[in-house]
Write an enzyme that holds these catalytic residues in place. Structure first.
Site, PDB file in Angstrom:
ATOM      1  N   CYS A  81       0.935  30.751  19.662  1.00  0.00           N
ATOM      2  CA  CYS A  81       1.928  31.025  20.708  1.00  0.00           C
ATOM      3  C   CYS A  81       1.327  30.840  22.099  1.00  0.00           C
ATOM      4  O   CYS A  81       1.960  31.181  23.096  1.00  0.00           O
ATOM      5  CB  CYS A  81       2.474  32.448  20.552  1.00  0.00           C
ATOM      6  SG  CYS A  81       1.220  33.738  20.680  1.00  0.00           S
ATOM      7  N   CYS A 109      23.259  35.368  33.163  1.00  0.00           N
ATOM      8  CA  CYS A 109      23.064  36.821  33.095  1.00  0.00           C
ATOM      9  C   CYS A 109      23.113  37.447  34.480  1.00  0.00           C
ATOM     10  O   CYS A 109      22.509  36.931  35.424  1.00  0.00           O
ATOM     11  CB  CYS A 109      21.724  37.138  32.432  1.00  0.00           C
ATOM     12  SG  CYS A 109      21.359  38.900  32.312  1.00  0.00           S
ATOM     13  N   CYS A 119      15.282  40.937  36.281  1.00  0.00           N
ATOM     14  CA  CYS A 119      14.723  41.154  34.944  1.00  0.00           C
ATOM     15  C   CYS A 119      13.590  40.160  34.700  1.00  0.00           C
ATOM     16  O   CYS A 119      13.642  39.014  35.158  1.00  0.00           O
ATOM     17  CB  CYS A 119      15.810  40.964  33.893  1.00  0.00           C
ATOM     18  SG  CYS A 119      15.244  41.171  32.198  1.00  0.00           S
ATOM     19  N   ASP A 145      -2.668  31.905  12.230  1.00  0.00           N
ATOM     20  CA  ASP A 145      -1.628  32.204  13.229  1.00  0.00           C
ATOM     21  C   ASP A 145      -2.087  33.416  14.042  1.00  0.00           C
ATOM     22  O   ASP A 145      -1.558  34.520  13.886  1.00  0.00           O
ATOM     23  CB  ASP A 145      -0.301  32.474  12.526  1.00  0.00           C
ATOM     24  CG  ASP A 145       0.862  32.659  13.495  1.00  0.00           C
ATOM     25  OD1 ASP A 145       0.654  32.478  14.711  1.00  0.00           O
ATOM     26  OD2 ASP A 145       1.966  32.998  13.038  1.00  0.00           O
ATOM     27  N   GLN A 164       8.412  37.670  13.116  1.00  0.00           N
ATOM     28  CA  GLN A 164       8.826  36.799  14.212  1.00  0.00           C
ATOM     29  C   GLN A 164      10.177  37.256  14.752  1.00  0.00           C
ATOM     30  O   GLN A 164      11.105  37.514  13.977  1.00  0.00           O
ATOM     31  CB  GLN A 164       8.922  35.353  13.733  1.00  0.00           C
ATOM     32  CG  GLN A 164       7.584  34.688  13.492  1.00  0.00           C
ATOM     33  CD  GLN A 164       6.932  34.180  14.767  1.00  0.00           C
ATOM     34  OE1 GLN A 164       7.447  34.375  15.876  1.00  0.00           O
ATOM     35  NE2 GLN A 164       5.785  33.544  14.622  1.00  0.00           N
ATOM     36  N   GLU A 214      -5.486  40.472   7.557  1.00  0.00           N
ATOM     37  CA  GLU A 214      -4.809  41.005   8.748  1.00  0.00           C
ATOM     38  C   GLU A 214      -5.528  42.263   9.214  1.00  0.00           C
ATOM     39  O   GLU A 214      -6.015  43.048   8.403  1.00  0.00           O
ATOM     40  CB  GLU A 214      -3.346  41.301   8.428  1.00  0.00           C
ATOM     41  CG  GLU A 214      -2.586  42.141   9.424  1.00  0.00           C
ATOM     42  CD  GLU A 214      -2.501  41.505  10.799  1.00  0.00           C
ATOM     43  OE1 GLU A 214      -2.705  42.231  11.782  1.00  0.00           O
ATOM     44  OE2 GLU A 214      -2.248  40.287  10.879  1.00  0.00           O
ATOM     45  N   CYS A 229      22.692  42.414  27.774  1.00  0.00           N
ATOM     46  CA  CYS A 229      21.541  41.562  27.528  1.00  0.00           C
ATOM     47  C   CYS A 229      21.936  40.463  26.550  1.00  0.00           C
ATOM     48  O   CYS A 229      22.547  40.742  25.511  1.00  0.00           O
ATOM     49  CB  CYS A 229      20.369  42.381  26.967  1.00  0.00           C
ATOM     50  SG  CYS A 229      18.900  41.376  26.640  1.00  0.00           S
ATOM     51  N   TYR A 283      -4.719  36.135   9.856  1.00  0.00           N
ATOM     52  CA  TYR A 283      -3.782  36.861  10.735  1.00  0.00           C
ATOM     53  C   TYR A 283      -2.398  36.861  10.069  1.00  0.00           C
ATOM     54  O   TYR A 283      -1.387  36.520  10.687  1.00  0.00           O
ATOM     55  CB  TYR A 283      -3.730  36.232  12.132  1.00  0.00           C
ATOM     56  CG  TYR A 283      -5.091  35.983  12.740  1.00  0.00           C
ATOM     57  CD1 TYR A 283      -5.771  36.982  13.436  1.00  0.00           C
ATOM     58  CD2 TYR A 283      -5.726  34.758  12.585  1.00  0.00           C
ATOM     59  CE1 TYR A 283      -7.031  36.767  13.977  1.00  0.00           C
ATOM     60  CE2 TYR A 283      -6.982  34.522  13.128  1.00  0.00           C
ATOM     61  CZ  TYR A 283      -7.637  35.524  13.814  1.00  0.00           C
ATOM     62  OH  TYR A 283      -8.882  35.301  14.343  1.00  0.00           O
ATOM     63  N   CYS A 307      14.101  35.777  30.271  1.00  0.00           N
ATOM     64  CA  CYS A 307      15.003  34.622  30.474  1.00  0.00           C
ATOM     65  C   CYS A 307      14.847  33.996  31.859  1.00  0.00           C
ATOM     66  O   CYS A 307      15.837  33.678  32.530  1.00  0.00           O
ATOM     67  CB  CYS A 307      16.458  35.036  30.244  1.00  0.00           C
ATOM     68  SG  CYS A 307      16.784  35.728  28.619  1.00  0.00           S
TER      69      CYS A 307
END
Length: 472
Positions: free
Chosen positions: A428, A78, A84, A401, A302, A352, A179, A331, A87
């Site tokens: 995550c 990129c 940026c 989650d 997601q 939630e 992008c 969640y 990535c």
């Protein structure tokens, strides 16, 4: 022992070998007793570095000279790499990225939860590592980030930008040309919107003074080929809004959901804003495993659709469902996991915090003819009480989650009280997951661990853990 070379107030550390990757994605080196975190360094590099911040036991640095490039290096793809904030690992081969993600999860679980990770399963890489995102949000700004080349041509400078925030600079936006995160028509849409705004003399938002016509551009795509575009305006005449929306409708007939927002708050969140549909539906459809999911502008879903399917298959496999279970999905978001596993269980109860997400979950269940799900909106620690469990039944399996911050201590305490036979914990953030697992170890054993790469070319990684109740 290496010697420091100082030029004025600049400290250079010569010939450092990069030996590892830190959790935040920086290379790690050691100089005497000092641990040095080096931006854009790859294990195997030999570099001179310039110190940019120094504490008692560690320092942060940037590469001054790359003497020997690691075998794990590759050419960044990129043009915006290095400025940026996305990535950040594209200069590292993808197989190497997966190796270091696996190590980071392993280290977090060992260090913070004292968990034996010898049975940890290999990380699942993403089949697509470019154009894998289904949602991007761009920012308009009248203060474009300037590189060295830009500064050399200051007389003809265009200061308006449509792109991403530069890391640590809330008021500076990098003008994005191409992008690699989201497939077409994303790049064409963004560039056409920017060009239209410049032609029409529309003002780009001033992030410090809170003035200007154009604020944000949100693009969502789906595996079904549908496209959602949401333009966020600030201080603008309705005629100008109408003209831009009509332009987008004409130029991009493939857009199935065209919407706009007038946001004059001092923050960019849209969850408290009215969304006006200009053309098409106010949502798009995503499909997964034969199920349809409604995705609105405010919906949780997601961002890597293909890999989300793999993540949910692993979650379902870990749960070991036989068809007769009561499952609590904590969640639950828009009920994606709940609806995904509903066909294999007796009942799913989803909880939630965000009410609009629960409305999406109910809609998605009805859309797919699913009748064995119940959804509740509210703070997890307030809803998941003894009374709630008495009313709905003790779960056989809990799927959780949570957001990056992990679970509230009261929720962990409730899980320990419930004593479900199995907990499948999707996270995550391996560090906060490890913190929660350390508490759950009081009554649970970790029996399976499987990292999943949802975000190629970044340091971020999902992790799925199966816990089973101790056998007396």
């Amino acid at each position: 022992m290496s010697r420091n070379r100082k030029a004025g107030t600049v400290t250079i550390l010569p010939n450092l070998s990069i030996i590892d990757i830190a959790e935040e994605g920086k290379g790690v080196a050691k100089s005497d007793e000092l641990v040095v975190f080096v931006e854009k360094a790859v294990p195997g590099d030999v570099v001179d570095v310039r110190i940019v911040k120094k504490k008692k036991n560690f320092a942060e640095a940037v590469i001054e000279t790359l003497h020997t490039g690691s075998d794990l290096r590759t050419d960044p793809f990129c043009q915006h790499f290095g400025t940026c904030g996305g990535c950040k690992w594209q200069h590292m081969q993808y197989d190497a990225q997966l190796t270091f993600k696996q190590k980071s999860v392993e280290a977090a679980l060992q260090r913070l939860a004292k968990i034996d990770t010898s049975a940890m399963e290999p990380i699942l890489g993403s089949a697509e590592n470019k154009y894998y995102r289904n949602k991007l949000e761009y920012t308009f700004s009248n203060k474009r980030w300037l590189n060295q080349q830009d500064m050399g041509d200051s007389e003809n400078l265009e200061m308006n930008a449509l792109g991403f925030h530069v890391p640590l600079r809330f008021d500076k936006i990098l003008d994005i040309q191409h992008c690699y995160l989201q497939a077409e028509p994303s790049n064409t849409l963004r560039n056409q919107v920017r060009n239209y705004a410049l032609r029409k003399g529309l003002t780009f938002y001033d992030l410090r003074n809170h003035e200007g016509n154009l604020r944000n551009l949100i693009i969502r795509t789906s595996s079904t080929g549908e496209v959602m575009v949401v333009v966020v305006f600030a201080y603008i005449e309705q005629e100008q809004v109408d003209e831009m929306m009509a332009y987008l409708q004409t130029e991009f007939p493939e857009v199935t959901s065209l919407q706009y927002i007038i946001n004059q708050k001092k923050n960019d969140t849209i969850f408290d804003q009215e969304i006006i549909t200009w053309s098409g539906r106010d949502y798009i459809f995503e499909e997964m495993n034969g199920l349809k999911f409604k995705i609105g502008a405010k919906s949780f879903y997601q961002t890597n659709s293909l890999q989300a399917h793999e993540l949910y298959k692993i979650t379902k496999e870990f749960a070991g469902l036989t068809g007769d279970e009561l499952v609590y999905d904590l969640y639950t978001g828009a009920g994606t996991i709940a609806n995904f596993v509903a066909g294999s269980v007796k009942q799913v109860v989803g909880i939630e915090y965000v009410p609009t997400a629960i409305e999406d979950a109910k809609f998605n269940a009805e859309l797919n003819g699913i009748e064995n799900t119940l959804f509740y909106a509210g703070d997890m620690k307030d809803i998941l009480t003894g009374t709630f469990i008495a009313e709905h039944g003790k779960p056989d399996v809990v799927i959780t989650d949570p957001p990056r911050a992990g679970m509230h201590a009261d929720v962990v305490a409730r899980l320990l009280e419930m004593e479900a036979e199995k907990i499948v914990y999707v996270s995550c953030n391996a560090a906060t997951q490890a913190r929660d697992l350390a508490l759950l170890k009081e009554k649970y054993d970790v029996v399976r661990i499987k990292p999943v790469d949802m975000f190629p070319h970044t340091q971020h990684v999902e992790n799925v853990v199966l816990l089973k109740l101790h056998v007396d």
